[in-house]
Design an enzyme around this catalytic site. Structure first.
Site, PDB file in Angstrom:
ATOM      1  N   SER A 101     -55.141   3.347   0.370  1.00 10.76           N
ATOM      2  CA  SER A 101     -56.601   3.276   0.517  1.00 10.76           C
ATOM      3  C   SER A 101     -57.292   4.387  -0.259  1.00 10.76           C
ATOM      4  O   SER A 101     -57.007   5.562  -0.061  1.00 10.76           O
ATOM      5  CB  SER A 101     -57.006   3.447   1.984  1.00 10.76           C
ATOM      6  N   HIS A 145     -59.431  -1.794  -1.537  1.00 11.39           N
ATOM      7  CA  HIS A 145     -58.143  -2.167  -2.131  1.00 11.39           C
ATOM      8  C   HIS A 145     -58.426  -3.248  -3.169  1.00 11.39           C
ATOM      9  O   HIS A 145     -58.989  -4.290  -2.841  1.00 11.39           O
ATOM     10  CB  HIS A 145     -57.207  -2.763  -1.078  1.00 11.39           C
ATOM     11  N   HIS A 185     -51.240  -5.395   4.220  1.00  7.23           N
ATOM     12  CA  HIS A 185     -50.995  -4.778   5.528  1.00  7.23           C
ATOM     13  C   HIS A 185     -50.713  -5.852   6.571  1.00  7.23           C
ATOM     14  O   HIS A 185     -51.289  -6.949   6.510  1.00  7.23           O
ATOM     15  CB  HIS A 185     -52.233  -4.002   5.985  1.00  7.23           C
ATOM     16  N   TYR A 234     -51.858  -5.804   9.506  1.00  3.38           N
ATOM     17  CA  TYR A 234     -53.073  -6.084  10.291  1.00  3.38           C
ATOM     18  C   TYR A 234     -53.980  -7.123   9.633  1.00  3.38           C
ATOM     19  O   TYR A 234     -54.850  -7.697  10.280  1.00  3.38           O
ATOM     20  CB  TYR A 234     -53.859  -4.796  10.606  1.00  3.38           C
ATOM     21  N   GLU A 235     -53.782  -7.370   8.340  1.00  3.77           N
ATOM     22  CA  GLU A 235     -54.558  -8.422   7.677  1.00  3.77           C
ATOM     23  C   GLU A 235     -54.028  -9.806   8.052  1.00  3.77           C
ATOM     24  O   GLU A 235     -54.651 -10.812   7.731  1.00  3.77           O
ATOM     25  CB  GLU A 235     -54.479  -8.261   6.155  1.00  3.77           C
ATOM     26  N   ALA A 266     -53.538   6.713   2.939  1.00  2.00           N
ATOM     27  CA  ALA A 266     -54.475   7.585   3.639  1.00  2.00           C
ATOM     28  C   ALA A 266     -54.059   7.556   5.098  1.00  2.00           C
ATOM     29  O   ALA A 266     -53.728   6.497   5.627  1.00  2.00           O
ATOM     30  CB  ALA A 266     -55.896   7.066   3.481  1.00  2.00           C
ATOM     31  N   MET A 303     -51.312   2.914   8.840  1.00  5.89           N
ATOM     32  CA  MET A 303     -51.052   1.484   9.064  1.00  5.89           C
ATOM     33  C   MET A 303     -50.296   0.844   7.904  1.00  5.89           C
ATOM     34  O   MET A 303     -50.478  -0.341   7.614  1.00  5.89           O
ATOM     35  CB  MET A 303     -52.381   0.754   9.287  1.00  5.89           C
ATOM     36  N   SER A 304     -49.456   1.623   7.234  1.00  4.33           N
ATOM     37  CA  SER A 304     -48.743   1.065   6.072  1.00  4.33           C
ATOM     38  C   SER A 304     -47.445   1.839   5.829  1.00  4.33           C
ATOM     39  O   SER A 304     -46.987   2.596   6.668  1.00  4.33           O
ATOM     40  CB  SER A 304     -49.631   1.152   4.828  1.00  4.33           C
ATOM     41  N   ASN A 347     -58.635  12.205   7.919  1.00  3.61           N
ATOM     42  CA  ASN A 347     -59.414  12.537   9.121  1.00  3.61           C
ATOM     43  C   ASN A 347     -58.500  13.218  10.116  1.00  3.61           C
ATOM     44  O   ASN A 347     -57.277  13.134  10.007  1.00  3.61           O
ATOM     45  CB  ASN A 347     -60.023  11.265   9.726  1.00  3.61           C
ATOM     46  N   HIS A 404     -63.880   3.751   8.732  1.00  7.21           N
ATOM     47  CA  HIS A 404     -63.150   3.494   7.490  1.00  7.21           C
ATOM     48  C   HIS A 404     -63.812   4.180   6.291  1.00  7.21           C
ATOM     49  O   HIS A 404     -63.128   4.574   5.352  1.00  7.21           O
ATOM     50  CB  HIS A 404     -63.042   1.980   7.272  1.00  7.21           C
TER      51      HIS A 404
HETATM   52  N1  ADE Z   1     -55.647   5.675   8.227  1.00  6.34           N
HETATM   53  C1  ADE Z   1     -56.505   6.663   8.023  1.00  6.34           C
HETATM   54  N2  ADE Z   1     -56.752   7.325   9.143  1.00  6.34           N
HETATM   55  C2  ADE Z   1     -56.031   6.722  10.110  1.00  6.34           C
HETATM   56  C3  ADE Z   1     -55.863   6.933  11.488  1.00  6.34           C
HETATM   57  N3  ADE Z   1     -56.475   7.890  12.133  1.00  6.34           N
HETATM   58  N4  ADE Z   1     -55.038   6.122  12.146  1.00  6.34           N
HETATM   59  C4  ADE Z   1     -54.405   5.159  11.499  1.00  6.34           C
HETATM   60  N5  ADE Z   1     -54.533   4.904  10.224  1.00  6.34           N
HETATM   61  C5  ADE Z   1     -55.331   5.671   9.528  1.00  6.34           C
END
Ligand code: ADE
Length: 286
Positions: A35, A66, A88, A90-91, A118, A221-222, A245, A259
């Site tokens: 990402s 993406h 992903h 989740y998609e 990310a 998530m990847s 984050n 996001h």
């Molecule tokens: N991708 C970016 N930040 C994330 C988070 N806090 N949890 C899961 N995937 C993320």
């Protein structure tokens, strides 16, 4: 009996042949851009790009941020192939689709794969903008049975029960540290454990506290599915997480994650990640 979706060796061979017939590069290095980090692919020289929808049997990517192209080109004097945008779970993609590009890369001749993403910082010493060298991962869906290798094994790719104790190559991790030094990024570098969760919901406070307690440093998530499939077929792997984050570990409703924050961290560090990756490629001996 029902079996999970899978691609045959012949399917994957046909895709790689399609690409090799249309492209003059012969990359031994593959890069999966996470990402906000797809800009790396735009910096390649002598680019030859294939939008996913132009590749027969290839899935098409859906998340904003993406792009969805396979980009071949030259980085630091070496041929590379970049996935600009990944798939992903989740998609709604099957694990077979999520990891198909890795096997295509294998048949293209890729021997070393660099994965970027990310991620959220779980380790409280991490700040947004830090870059974590992935030392190891925890594959949560996999622990419950949703491993990308579930289903009939194809011995042409690798063994039924592949080892994962050395998933992230120690020499490549050392090269990443050396590359970071070369581009003055050492102060922002971390090394830690990445937890792969299915998403798309971000974690609850209790989930983040749990992840912290079991030794997770970053969450996303990847990545884990692609790495498992790459290791299964004998590629050397290294990975980078851009910490976008800080995980929210307190019950304070004024704290939110969205996001756009994740994409913003990518923008701030994108150029740094690009120079880090190009220095790494310089250090890889083919
Ligand atoms: N991708 C970016 N930040 C994330 C988070 N806090 N949890 C899961 N995937 C993320």
């Amino acid at each position: 009996a029902d079996v999970v979706e899978s691609y045959s060796y012949e399917d994957i061979e046909a895709i790689s042949k399609f690409l090799l017939e249309r492209c003059r590069h012969r990359p031994k290095i593959g890069i999966i851009c996470g990402s906000g980090l797809g800009g790396l692919a735009d910096t390649l020289q002598e680019q030859e790009a294939f939008p996913y929808e132009s590749i027969p049997k290839f899935p098409v990517s859906t998340v904003s941020g993406h792009k969805g192209r396979l980009v071949f080109g030259v980085l630091s004097g070496k041929a590379v192939v970049c996935m600009q945008g990944r798939f992903h779970m989740y998609e709604g993609y099957s694990m077979a689709k999520v990891t198909l590009p890795v096997r295509v890369m294998k048949l293209l001749g890729v021997e070393t794969m660099l994965v970027t993403n990310a991620a959220g910082g779980v380790n409280q010493d991490y700040v947004p903008g830090d870059i974590m060298i992935i030392k190891d991962h925890i594959n949560f869906p996999g622990l419950c049975g949703n491993n990308p290798l579930r289903g009939p094994n194809n011995e042409k790719f690798g063994p039924r029960f592949p080892a994962m104790n050395d998933a992230y190559n120690a020499k490549l991790r050392a090269s990443l540290r050396a590359a970071a030094k070369l581009c003055g990024l050492s102060d922002h570098m971390k090394e830690g454990v990445y937890a792969y969760l299915g998403g798309p919901a971000y974690e609850t406070v209790a989930e983040l506290r749990f992840l912290k307690a079991i030794g997770v440093d970053a969450v996303g998530m990847s990545t884990a599915p692609e790495v498992i499939v790459a290791r299964h077929c004998g590629m050397k792997v290294c990975g980078l997480s851009l910490i976008s984050n800080k995980g929210i570990m307190e019950y304070d409703p004024s704290l939110v994650i969205d996001h756009s924050e994740v994409l913003e961290a990518g923008r701030v560090r994108a150029a740094d990640i690009q120079s880090l990756v190009s220095n790494l490629v310089k250090l890889i001996d083919e």
